[in-house]
Design an enzyme around this catalytic site. Structure first.
Site, mmCIF file in Angstrom:
data_model
loop_
_atom_site.group_PDB
_atom_site.id
_atom_site.type_symbol
_atom_site.label_atom_id
_atom_site.label_comp_id
_atom_site.label_asym_id
_atom_site.label_seq_id
_atom_site.Cartn_x
_atom_site.Cartn_y
_atom_site.Cartn_z
ATOM 1 N N TYR A 164 2.739 3.531 0.979
ATOM 2 C CA TYR A 164 2.565 2.160 1.465
ATOM 3 C C TYR A 164 3.138 1.157 0.456
ATOM 4 O O TYR A 164 3.864 0.220 0.826
ATOM 5 C CB TYR A 164 1.080 1.905 1.689
ATOM 6 C CG TYR A 164 0.719 0.525 2.163
ATOM 7 C CD1 TYR A 164 0.905 0.143 3.493
ATOM 8 C CD2 TYR A 164 0.158 -0.405 1.279
ATOM 9 C CE1 TYR A 164 0.552 -1.129 3.924
ATOM 10 C CE2 TYR A 164 -0.194 -1.674 1.710
ATOM 11 C CZ TYR A 164 0.002 -2.033 3.027
ATOM 12 O OH TYR A 164 -0.352 -3.293 3.466
ATOM 13 N N LYS A 168 6.260 -1.484 1.080
ATOM 14 C CA LYS A 168 6.034 -2.922 0.982
ATOM 15 C C LYS A 168 6.887 -3.568 -0.106
ATOM 16 O O LYS A 168 7.370 -4.694 0.049
ATOM 17 C CB LYS A 168 4.549 -3.197 0.730
ATOM 18 C CG LYS A 168 3.664 -2.962 1.949
ATOM 19 C CD LYS A 168 4.073 -3.849 3.122
ATOM 20 C CE LYS A 168 3.020 -3.886 4.218
ATOM 21 N NZ LYS A 168 3.436 -4.721 5.369
#
Length: 311
Positions: A164, A168
């Protein structure tokens, strides 16, 4: 008042949580909104068209203008279809809030290749698949605003979120280049690092009941993130190539700074031992600059060497 009269916005992942709030506020301020959401579970499984449809119904019942789109951002065809929905229904596209995402927690040494690819496919690949057709459209019309929803997990780190965080952080790089290339075409691009109580946060904050009792959940109401996103998506925004944190009603710029560092003597070949000897200078965070591009960094170092380069 910042308004979006006559403007068209896309919000991905707009069926629930923060995405829903962005879409509702854009519509309240006069935007025609493409409410995109596959309607899948937080971990990425399944689909439910009613998730986006319900937000469109909310907007319509309040007198706003919106259309639902149920394509996934994780393919070029999906990205094209989302942008096409804006043009076919409203004739143009002014703002894109790239918010769609999934979330799982896994220790780095246990992370599977499949989970790694799935996370990057939705967040990072999805950001590209959506923004490229949108960028082309904005370039032709000479105006556009991109707001990529990044995360402090990527900028600062978060345990059990390597996939993640990488995705990002990748969106920051994508936004930086869109900002540079889009400047001459009236296109601005920024990122927001939000922290608000949503489906994703429930996996990371511990016992929600205990946190509610001490007032933490009230402190991080998702509504407190919305103003930053709305401003960056608007005509009032003249900033680009920036990142902003929005947490508990505090809004702040997040930036990557470049320390002055240690400059080896000219005409020498520095060694690893030299780095060790000057480590305090190499690692110092003051003074610092915030280069606007890779060229500004290189030109700055060359200038310190007495070589002036033209742009």
């Amino acid at each position: 008042m910042i308004d979006f009269a006559g403007q068209v916005a896309i919000v991905t992942g707009a069926g629930r949580g923060l995405g829903r709030l962005y879409a509702l506020e854009l519509a309240r301020r006069g935007a025609s909104v493409v409410v995109n959401d596959l309607g899948g579970a937080m971990h990425g499984e399944g689909a439910d068209a009613s998730v986006a449809d319900q937000v469109v119904a909310e907007i319509s019942s309040a007198g706003g203008s919106a259309v639902a789109n149920h394509d996934s951002v994780d393919s070029p065809q999906g990205g094209e279809a989302i942008v096409a929905a804006a043009v076919e229904n409203f004739g143009r596209l002014d703002a894109v809030v790239s918010n769609a995402g999934i979330f799982t927690s896994t220790a780095f040494d246990e992370l599977s290749v499949e989970d790694w690819r799935r996370m990057l496919g939705v967040h990072l690949d999805g950001g590209f698949y959506l923004s490229q057709p949108a960028y082309r459209l904005m370039k032709a019309q000479g105006y556009g605003r991109f707001v990529f929803i990044s995360s402090s997990a990527g900028m600062f780190g978060q345990p059990w979120e390597s996939h993640y965080a990488a995705a990002k952080a990748g969106l920051v790089g994508l936004s930086n280049v869109i900002a540079i290339e889009g400047a001459e075409h009236g296109i601005l691009s920024n990122t927001v690092l939000p922290f608000g109580f949503s489906r994703m946060v429930t996996e990371t904050v511990g016992d929600p009941k205990a946190l509610e009792e001490i007032g933490f959940l009230e402190l991080i109401k998702p509504e407190l993130v919305v103003p930053m996103v709305i401003f960056l998506a608007s005509r009032a925004c003249e900033l680009s190539h920036h990142n902003f944190s929005a947490c508990a009603g505090r809004f702040a710029r997040v930036f990557v700074g470049l320390g002055e560092g240690w400059l080896a003597d000219a005409n020498t070949e520095p060694s690893a031992e030299d780095i060790a000897a000057h480590l305090s200078e190499v690692t110092a965070t003051q003074p610092f600059s915030v280069p606007g591009s890779i060229f500004e960094e290189v030109f700055g170092v060359c200038a310190r060497r007495g070589v002036e380069l033209g742009v």
